[in-house]
Every structure is written in structure tokens, then in C-alpha cells.
Design a protein around this motif. Structure first.
Motif, PDB file in Angstrom:
ATOM      1  N   MET A  36      53.290 -47.421  -3.097  1.00 23.61           N
ATOM      2  CA  MET A  36      53.421 -45.967  -3.128  1.00 23.61           C
ATOM      3  C   MET A  36      53.744 -45.487  -4.552  1.00 23.61           C
ATOM      4  O   MET A  36      53.154 -44.512  -5.022  1.00 23.61           O
ATOM      5  N   LEU A  37      54.649 -46.176  -5.230  1.00 23.96           N
ATOM      6  CA  LEU A  37      54.982 -45.808  -6.613  1.00 23.96           C
ATOM      7  C   LEU A  37      53.742 -45.878  -7.502  1.00 23.96           C
ATOM      8  O   LEU A  37      53.564 -45.041  -8.393  1.00 23.96           O
ATOM      9  N   GLY A  38      52.895 -46.880  -7.253  1.00 25.39           N
ATOM     10  CA  GLY A  38      51.654 -46.999  -8.028  1.00 25.39           C
ATOM     11  C   GLY A  38      50.781 -45.773  -7.866  1.00 25.39           C
ATOM     12  O   GLY A  38      50.209 -45.263  -8.839  1.00 25.39           O
ATOM     13  N   ALA A  39      50.687 -45.266  -6.623  1.00 17.47           N
ATOM     14  CA  ALA A  39      49.871 -44.081  -6.358  1.00 17.47           C
ATOM     15  C   ALA A  39      50.465 -42.849  -7.038  1.00 17.47           C
ATOM     16  O   ALA A  39      49.749 -42.080  -7.697  1.00 17.47           O
ATOM     17  N   TYR A  40      51.762 -42.666  -6.902  1.00 13.94           N
ATOM     18  CA  TYR A  40      52.415 -41.496  -7.509  1.00 13.94           C
ATOM     19  C   TYR A  40      52.387 -41.588  -9.034  1.00 13.94           C
ATOM     20  O   TYR A  40      52.236 -40.579  -9.724  1.00 13.94           O
ATOM     21  N   GLY A  41      52.550 -42.808  -9.545  1.00 14.12           N
ATOM     22  CA  GLY A  41      52.492 -43.008 -10.994  1.00 14.12           C
ATOM     23  C   GLY A  41      51.138 -42.592 -11.536  1.00 14.12           C
ATOM     24  O   GLY A  41      51.047 -41.857 -12.526  1.00 14.12           O
ATOM     25  N   ALA A  42      50.063 -43.033 -10.865  1.00 17.14           N
ATOM     26  CA  ALA A  42      48.715 -42.687 -11.302  1.00 17.14           C
ATOM     27  C   ALA A  42      48.527 -41.170 -11.264  1.00 17.14           C
ATOM     28  O   ALA A  42      47.961 -40.574 -12.181  1.00 17.14           O
ATOM     29  N   PHE A  43      49.031 -40.548 -10.208  1.00 14.94           N
ATOM     30  CA  PHE A  43      48.925 -39.091 -10.067  1.00 14.94           C
ATOM     31  C   PHE A  43      49.604 -38.384 -11.238  1.00 14.94           C
ATOM     32  O   PHE A  43      49.051 -37.451 -11.826  1.00 14.94           O
ATOM     33  N   THR A  44      50.788 -38.866 -11.601  1.00 13.33           N
ATOM     34  CA  THR A  44      51.553 -38.214 -12.671  1.00 13.33           C
ATOM     35  C   THR A  44      50.908 -38.420 -14.042  1.00 13.33           C
ATOM     36  O   THR A  44      50.722 -37.470 -14.798  1.00 13.33           O
ATOM     37  N   PHE A  45      50.538 -39.671 -14.347  1.00 15.97           N
ATOM     38  CA  PHE A  45      49.937 -39.938 -15.656  1.00 15.97           C
ATOM     39  C   PHE A  45      48.619 -39.198 -15.815  1.00 15.97           C
ATOM     40  O   PHE A  45      48.280 -38.739 -16.895  1.00 15.97           O
ATOM     41  N   LEU A  46      47.887 -39.087 -14.711  1.00 11.44           N
ATOM     42  CA  LEU A  46      46.574 -38.448 -14.765  1.00 11.44           C
ATOM     43  C   LEU A  46      46.687 -36.992 -15.212  1.00 11.44           C
ATOM     44  O   LEU A  46      45.772 -36.456 -15.840  1.00 11.44           O
ATOM     45  N   GLN A  47      47.822 -36.368 -14.915  1.00 11.77           N
ATOM     46  CA  GLN A  47      47.980 -34.971 -15.314  1.00 11.77           C
ATOM     47  C   GLN A  47      48.026 -34.817 -16.833  1.00 11.77           C
ATOM     48  O   GLN A  47      47.696 -33.759 -17.364  1.00 11.77           O
ATOM     49  N   TYR A  48      48.422 -35.882 -17.520  1.00 11.91           N
ATOM     50  CA  TYR A  48      48.459 -35.826 -18.986  1.00 11.91           C
ATOM     51  C   TYR A  48      47.087 -36.101 -19.598  1.00 11.91           C
ATOM     52  O   TYR A  48      46.814 -35.675 -20.706  1.00 11.91           O
ATOM     53  N   PHE A  49      46.247 -36.850 -18.867  1.00  5.00           N
ATOM     54  CA  PHE A  49      44.967 -37.265 -19.463  1.00  5.00           C
ATOM     55  C   PHE A  49      43.787 -36.560 -18.821  1.00  5.00           C
ATOM     56  O   PHE A  49      42.685 -37.090 -18.801  1.00  5.00           O
ATOM     57  N   GLN A  50      44.028 -35.411 -18.233  1.00  2.42           N
ATOM     58  CA  GLN A  50      42.977 -34.729 -17.494  1.00  2.42           C
ATOM     59  C   GLN A  50      41.689 -34.551 -18.306  1.00  2.42           C
ATOM     60  O   GLN A  50      40.600 -34.630 -17.779  1.00  2.42           O
ATOM     61  N   ASN A  51      41.850 -34.316 -19.614  1.00  2.00           N
ATOM     62  CA  ASN A  51      40.670 -33.952 -20.412  1.00  2.00           C
ATOM     63  C   ASN A  51      39.962 -35.161 -21.005  1.00  2.00           C
ATOM     64  O   ASN A  51      38.879 -35.046 -21.550  1.00  2.00           O
ATOM     65  N   LEU A  52      40.574 -36.339 -20.873  1.00  2.00           N
ATOM     66  CA  LEU A  52      39.934 -37.523 -21.436  1.00  2.00           C
ATOM     67  C   LEU A  52      38.900 -38.071 -20.462  1.00  2.00           C
ATOM     68  O   LEU A  52      39.094 -38.029 -19.246  1.00  2.00           O
ATOM     69  N   SER A  53      37.837 -38.623 -20.996  1.00  2.00           N
ATOM     70  CA  SER A  53      36.790 -39.150 -20.117  1.00  2.00           C
ATOM     71  C   SER A  53      37.296 -40.424 -19.412  1.00  2.00           C
ATOM     72  O   SER A  53      36.901 -40.729 -18.291  1.00  2.00           O
ATOM     73  N   MET A  54      38.136 -41.175 -20.109  1.00  2.00           N
ATOM     74  CA  MET A  54      38.656 -42.405 -19.509  1.00  2.00           C
ATOM     75  C   MET A  54      40.048 -42.183 -18.916  1.00  2.00           C
ATOM     76  O   MET A  54      40.799 -43.134 -18.688  1.00  2.00           O
ATOM     77  N   GLY A  55      40.401 -40.922 -18.694  1.00  2.00           N
ATOM     78  CA  GLY A  55      41.757 -40.569 -18.264  1.00  2.00           C
ATOM     79  C   GLY A  55      42.209 -41.325 -17.023  1.00  2.00           C
ATOM     80  O   GLY A  55      43.332 -41.831 -16.959  1.00  2.00           O
ATOM     81  N   PHE A  56      41.301 -41.435 -16.039  1.00  2.00           N
ATOM     82  CA  PHE A  56      41.669 -42.077 -14.774  1.00  2.00           C
ATOM     83  C   PHE A  56      42.108 -43.526 -14.994  1.00  2.00           C
ATOM     84  O   PHE A  56      43.119 -43.975 -14.473  1.00  2.00           O
TER      85      PHE A  56
END
Lengths: 291, 325
Positions: free
Chosen positions: A44-64
């Protein structure tokens, strides 16, 4: 035909997610001797972590992928802290106390997630490159889900190579067979245990980060998956990597087709299978070939 | 103090405190104490397995839930007699425990715990999905508070919390007394022998599995009784009372109070539910407090509060000589 094939793919998809979770669970049990109830919470932490970090890299093509990597590494570090602080004092205690301790960790981690992210569902967008779909027999199947099906065996293979074909893997297997002897041979067993627990945590977090776009990210997700992961490791054999992979394939298909055959009691069906396996072959289908 | 020499005075004091309790607490708190009695019964029966026989069952909620569902269904659909509903609920729970235990005692250690968990989840799945009977995820709604009559002499309307409290108390005292008798009978000593050294009990010609199954069935019987008493009290019986999070409650309570002392689980339920009540009234997050408590207990106080007090007592009594915990 097409419908059945898609169901089969869905089963494979869930099976591969389960494989990521249960291989870590089994590895930790095989080496450390602790059945970690809180493994689902790390997912679960892995899922939430990905969700949070993704908000910082929204504009990058490799953000995910960047978010996924950072999430996996962060949860690995959290896992290391958990092992050092909480698990070290209880290695020599009966299994019952280890189970209870990790159950306590579930309660702590789940509430921390609720405090940090709230109780509402989070939506994680798919990576751009995999947002399309692939056609099978005229029916579309999402490319991202297909990617998980291919990634699962690769990760399992990588883990197998690590444990069976490298020097580090040899130490890990030695420690799982005879802790004292390995220690006496000059290998730093406590550090090795921390490393193994971190690796297991990373695998769980990878599963969690990957399912963000296809399953709901909510505070109950860890509890839901851990019971299935338990079933997988019991069916395959506790502490056995090949068993975890095989068990994941079986349970994935059962979940997928069980709904078609017995729509109402399919969850009961999974537990009946678990009970049958435990009663007839407590060592699991693959058996007790230790890690 | 040897626990087996817990004298008549102790029992009278114990019963006296419970009888006088409604005079000390508010009417609202009395409802909490009814729940404490019910859960203390569940925890004490669980400890027959955990503390005395050395079997960690992670599925005791199954028998509690079966008792609650069957009793609730009886009251809603078949008869208004609480006595009959309790009896049928207990019979169902005991038979289920016997049938499930038959398979579980074949396994040891962690495998035993896993199998009890799997069976518990099976019962949960059935409660969750069998809409026509159990009401599915809504559960049984509106279990009536029965009126009980004693041989047609007196009748009590259990809608009154005070009457309900005393009704539960009678069952609670009788059950704890029976369990007390069981753990201090030859059977109890065999169970302790199994906990301490399974092989030796086996070598002395006693069938370990048979005695484990007896313990499992007895624990299931009392868990079912606790469930049956719970159904009209809660008035709603939902699948939550069968799930594994419910199974964790008696485990937590027992650890908190102390599994090595007969009264430990009772003290544990009291502490657990009072703490929960207090924490819930102050914050939305109560699980984290229990998580921290549980982790602390496992690492620092595996004997629970009672175990800690007992160690302290023996240190004082022996003039400060350290003894192994």
C-alpha cells in the motif's frame, strides 16, 4: 472464446501482481523465519508513494517511471528501518509473537496512511507510452495491463538469478539454512537480514506502485492483498520462491474464472483450496526446497 | 501467589465487584461494560487455546460470529425465546469448532495459525455472500431485545441495559468458573503439558491431537456463547464480527492482560475496551494507538500487565532476587 481469453489475461495480470507481493513475503519468511503480516501495508505504501511522487513529475515524459523508482526505494528504506527497530528483538521469540508484532505494524502503518493521505480513493494516471490497447480476437486489452503480465516473470527471473546465481544469493541461502554457522563464517548476518527485508519491501512496493493505475488506491488495499498473498505462499509452499510464482499463477486464474463458475462463493472457494492444501500438503505444492 | 490457590475469597471479591459495578458507573458506561463482559468471555476462551495449550488461533471470531448469527436468526425468524436461541447458537458454534478443529490440530505452529485464519475467512465469506440467510454485507438488522422468563416465575425485559448487564453477568461468571475448573482439572494439566513439551505428552501415551481438539471445541463453545449474548445487545450482526480483524481482538486483549494468568484476558478486555472508548472519543485514529501498544507489549512485556505484576511480586517476595520471566 475471445471473452475467455481476456479472462485468462486478467487472471495472469492479477497473478503477476500477486507474484511480486508473495515472492517478497516468501523470501522474508524463508530467510528471516518471520511471516510478515504487514507486507500488504508495504505494498500500500508503494502505491501511495508512487501517487505522491507522480505529482511532482507530472510534466516529465518519464515521470511515471521516476515516481515508481523513488517509491520503491523509499519503501525499501522504510522496510530497513522496520527490520532494525522492530524485528531484531523478536527473532528468537515464538512465531505467535512475531505474527502479533507485524499485526501491530499493520495497525500503525494503515493509520499513518489515513493520516497522511486521507481515506478517499486516489487516482494514478497510466504512463503515456502504455495508454493504448492491444487487440486480441477483435477485443481490446489495455497495453498497460499487458505490460504487467510481461514484467512479472522478468522480476521473478531476476530474483531467481539473484538468489541462486550470485555470491550474495549464496550468503542469503546459507543464512536461511543455518544462521549461526553463516555468522561463524564471518558473514554479517544481521546486515544480510536487513538487506533481505529491504528487498522484500521493495518487491511489495513495486507491486503497489504498478497497480496504482488499474486498481483502487485506498487505505484498505493492503489488507485485501495480504490475505491473497498468504493463500499464494501456502499453496506454493512457505519460504519457496518457485512456489510463490506457481501459486500466484494458480490463484490469479482462480480469482478470474472462479467468479464465472461460482459467482457468489468464489472467495470461500479460495479459502477452501487453502484449507485442502494445508491439510494434505502443509509444505505446499512445490514443497520444502528452502530458498 | 500461585494462581491455582486462588481462593474462595478471591472468587467472591471478583463476583462482588461485577455485581456492584452498575452502582458506580453511569447508565451510558454500563453498555460499555456489557461489551467488556462479552469480550472478556471470548478472550478467556481464546486463552484456553493460546495461554494453556500453546495454540495461536487466528480465527476465533468465526465461532463468535456463528453464535451471533445463529442466535440472531433464531430470535428474528423462529422463536422469541432467548434461552433457545442461545442454546442453538452455542451448539452450532461448538459443532463448527469441532469440525474445523479436527483439521486444524493436524498442523503445528504457524501452519496451525494460518489454517485457523483460512477457515475463519471462509466463514466470513459465507456470511458476506449468503444474502438470503445472513443479509450479506448489511448483516442481520434489528435483532430484537428479548424478554426472558425464569421458569415462568419472573420475566425480565432485556431492553433495559441494567437487566441485560446482569443477564450477561450470570453467564459470564458461570463460564469463567467452568473454564477455571477446566484449566485446574487433569485435562488442564495435560493441555499445559502439550504447551510445554508436546513430545513428552506424546511419549506418555496421551493422544495430543485428541486433547488439542477437545480444547479447540471448548474454546469454540464459549466463543459461540459470547457471540449469542452479543447479537441482541448489538441488535445488528454484520460480517465484521466474523472477519479476521475481529479475530485479532481476543488476541490483543489476552496479550495486553497477560496470557499466563487466568484473569489476564479479563483484565485485558477491560483495559482494551476502556482505552478504545477513550481514544475514539478524542480522535479518529485509534488503531495506531493499539498498534503501538501491541508492538511495545510484544517487545518489552510479552507477559502482559498481569505477567509484569507477577514478576514484580515474586521479586519483592524473594527479596529482590532476579528470576527468569
Amino acid at each position: 472464446m475471445a471473452f475467455l481469453f481476456l479472462q485468462f489475461l486478467n487472471g495472469l495480470n492479477y497473478g503477476m501482481v500477486l507474484s511480486l507481493i508473495s515472492s517478497g513475503l516468501s523470501l522474508v519468511f524463508g530467510v528471516l523465519g518471520v511471516l510478515n503480516f504487514a507486507h500488504g501495508s508495504l505494498y500500500m505504501l508503494g502505491a501511495y508513494g508512487a501517487f505522491t511522487f507522480l505529482q511532482y513529475f507530472q510534466n516529465l515524459s518519464m515521470g511515471f517511471w521516476l515516481a515508481l523508482l523513488l517509491s520503491v526505494l523509499s519503501v525499501g528504506i522504510i522496510g530497513g528501518i522496520i527490520e532494525i527497530v522492530f524485528l531484531r528483538p523478536v527473532y528468537r521469540r515464538p512465531h505467535a509473537y512475531q505474527l502479533l508484532l507485524t499485526y501491530g505494524l499493520i495497525l500503525i502503518l494503515d493509520d499513518l496512511v489515513k493520516m497522511t493521505w486521507g481515506t478517499d480513493y486516489k487516482v494514478v494516471p497510466k504512463p503515456q507510452a502504455l495508454s493504448g490497447s492491444v487487440k486480441f480476437f477483435g477485443d481490446a486489452y489495455p497495453a498497460y495491463d499487458l505490460f504487467i503480465i510481461f514484467l512479472g516473470p522478468l522480476v521473478a527471473l531476476g530474483l531467481w538469478v539473484l538468489v541462486y546465481k550470485t555470491r550474495l544469493g549464496m550468503f542469503i541461502r546459507a543464512a536461511s539454512l543455518d544462521r549461526e554457522m553463516t555468522d561463524a563464517l564471518g558473514i554479517n548476518v544481521p546486515a544480510l537480514f536487513t538487506l533481505v527485508f529491504m528487498l522484500g519491501s521493495c518487491l511489495a512496493a513495486l507491486g503497489g506502485a504498478l497497480v496504482g493505475p488499474i486498481r483502487t488506491v485506498s487505505p484498505g488495499m493492503g489488507i485485501n492483498i495480504i490475505i491473497d498473498a498468504f493463500v499464494v505462499v501456502i499453496v506454493g509452499g512457505l519460504g519457496n520462491l518457485q512456489g510463490a510464482f506457481l501459486g500466484s499463477l494458480i490463484i490469479g486464474q482462480l480469482e478470474s474464472f472462479g467468479i464465472l463458475i461460482i459467482p457468489r462463493f468464489n472467495i470461500a472457494f479460495i479459502f477452501i483450496l487453502t484449507a485442502i492444501i494445508l491439510i494434505t500438503r502443509p509444505q505446499g505444492l512445490v514443497g520444502k526446497a528452502r530458498i | 501467589m500461585k494462581s491455582s490457590s486462588f481462593p474462595l475469597i478471591g472468587w467472591l471479591l471478583f463476583i462482588g465487584v461485577w455485581i456492584y459495578l452498575p452502582y458506580w458507573v453511569s447508565a451510558f458506561k454500563l453498555l460499555l461494560y456489557i461489551e467488556i463482559l462479552i469480550m472478556a468471555l471470548l478472550a478467556t476462551s481464546f486463552n484456553l487455546l493460546f495461554g494453556y495449550t500453546g495454540l495461536l488461533s487466528f480465527g476465533q471470531a468465526a465461532y463468535f460470529g456463528i453464535g451471533a448469527y445463529v442466535c440472531g436468526l433464531m430470535l428474528m425468524k423462529i422463536s422469541s425465546s432467548f434461552w433457545l436461541a442461545i442454546l442453538v447458537g452455542v451448539i452450532f458454534a461448538t459443532l463448527s469448532a469441532f469440525a474445523i478443529g479436527f483439521f486444524c490440530v493436524r498442523l503445528t505452529g504457524i501452519y496451525f495459525s494460518m489454517l485457523t485464519l483460512a477457515f475463519g475467512q471462509m466463514v466470513y465469506a459465507i456470511a458476506f455472500k449468503w444474502y438470503d440467510v445472513t443479509g450479506g454485507d448489511n448483516g442481520l438488522v434489528g435483532v430484537p431485545k428479548p424478554t426472558v422468563s425464569f421458569f415462568g416465575l419472573i420475566s425480565l425485559d432485556l431492553a433495559s441495559p441494567l437487566y441485560y448487564y446482569y443477564f450477561v453477568l450470570v453467564f459470564f461468571i458461570l463460564s469463567t468458573f467452568l473454564l477455571w475448573k477446566i484449566v485446574h482439572s487433569p485435562l488442564g494439566y495435560i493441555l499445559r503439558g502439550i504447551r510445554e513439551n508436546l513430545e513428552r505428552v506424546n511419549f506418555s501415551g496421551l493422544e495430543v491431537k485428541k486433547f488439542q481438539l477437545i480444547a479447540f471445541s471448548i474454546a469454540g463453545c464459549f466463543a459461540g456463547l459470547a457471540g449469542a449474548l452479543y447479537a441482541p445487545f448489538a441488535s445488528t450482526v454484520s460480517p465484521d464480527v466474523v472477519g479476521w480483524t475481529k479475530s485479532a481482538e481476543p488476541v490483543l486483549m489476552t496479550l495486553l492482560g497477560g496470557s499466563e494468568v487466568f484473569l489476564g484476558p479479563i483484565l485485558g478486555s477491560w483495559l482494551f475496551l476502556l482505552l478504545k472508548d477513550y481514544i475514539i472519543s478524542h480522535t479518529d485514529f485509534w488503531e495506531i494507538y493499539f498498534g503501538v501498544t501491541l508492538v511495545f507489549l510484544v517487545i518489552f512485556l510479552p507477559g502482559g500487565v498481569m505477567g509484569f505484576l507477577r514478576t514484580l511480586w515474586s521479586r519483592i517476595a524473594r527479596g529482590g532476587r532476579r528470576i527468569g520471566v
